[in-house]
Structure formats: structure tokens, C-alpha cells
Design a protein around this motif. Structure first.
Motif: not given
Length: 92
Positions: A66-71, A50, A73-74
Motif C-alpha cells: 500500500h505504501e509503494e502504491r500510494d507513493l 493509479h 500515485v502521489s
């Protein structure tokens, strides 16, 4: 280059458009390129993704969806190749 294909049937013509497989965005590629070039950024990406994504790379920000960032970070990865494998698998 993919172009629309038309297949004939006995009664109607059905247009079929082929799309390329969704792969990594150019922004995801930039994230991985930065990690390959700069060990400090790579370490931060693995330990605190993050913060790494928010800080960017040498003043350059990453315009990830947002999906790429969330991926990213997860994922808890031990190495850059492990992170890349998980991202590739998720986008596969």
C-alpha cells in the motif's frame, strides 16, 4: 552477505545485527522495467499512475505494498527518470 557481529565490552557481549538498507522492492523494479520497455505504459504511469498500476502490464499485475502504491500515485513527475528520482529519495 551481512552476518551478526558481536562486540565485546568489559562486562557484557552485545550482539549487533546489521540490516541492509531498504531499497526498492522487486515489484517496484518490475513497474520501472515495464515503463522502460513499453512507452504506452510509461506514459500512463506518468499521467494516471493509479490506472496504470491497476491495469498492470500485459496481463501481469503489480503486487505493490500500500505504501509503494500510494507513493507512486502521489508523485507528479514529468519523466520516468523524475519519477524514479522521487521514489528513490522517498525510500532513501
Amino acid at each position: 552477505m551481512l552476518t551478526p557481529q558481536t562486540f565485546r565490552t568489559t562486562k557484557t557481549r552485545l550482539p549487533i545485527t546489521l540490516s541492509p538498507k531498504r531499497g526498492p522492492s522487486s515489484e517496484l523494479s518490475r513497474v520501472f522495467a515495464a515503463a522502460v520497455i513499453e512507452q504506452g505504459f510509461c506514459d500512463m504511469l506518468l499521467v494516471n499512475p493509479h490506472e496504470a498500476l491497476n491495469n498492470g502490464y500485459f496481463g501481469e499485475s503489480f503486487r505493490l505494498s500500500h505504501e509503494e502504491r500510494d507513493l507512486i500515485v502521489s508523485i507528479r513527475a514529468a519523466s520516468l527518470s523524475d519519477l524514479a528520482r522521487h521514489v528513490n529519495s522517498a525510500l532513501g
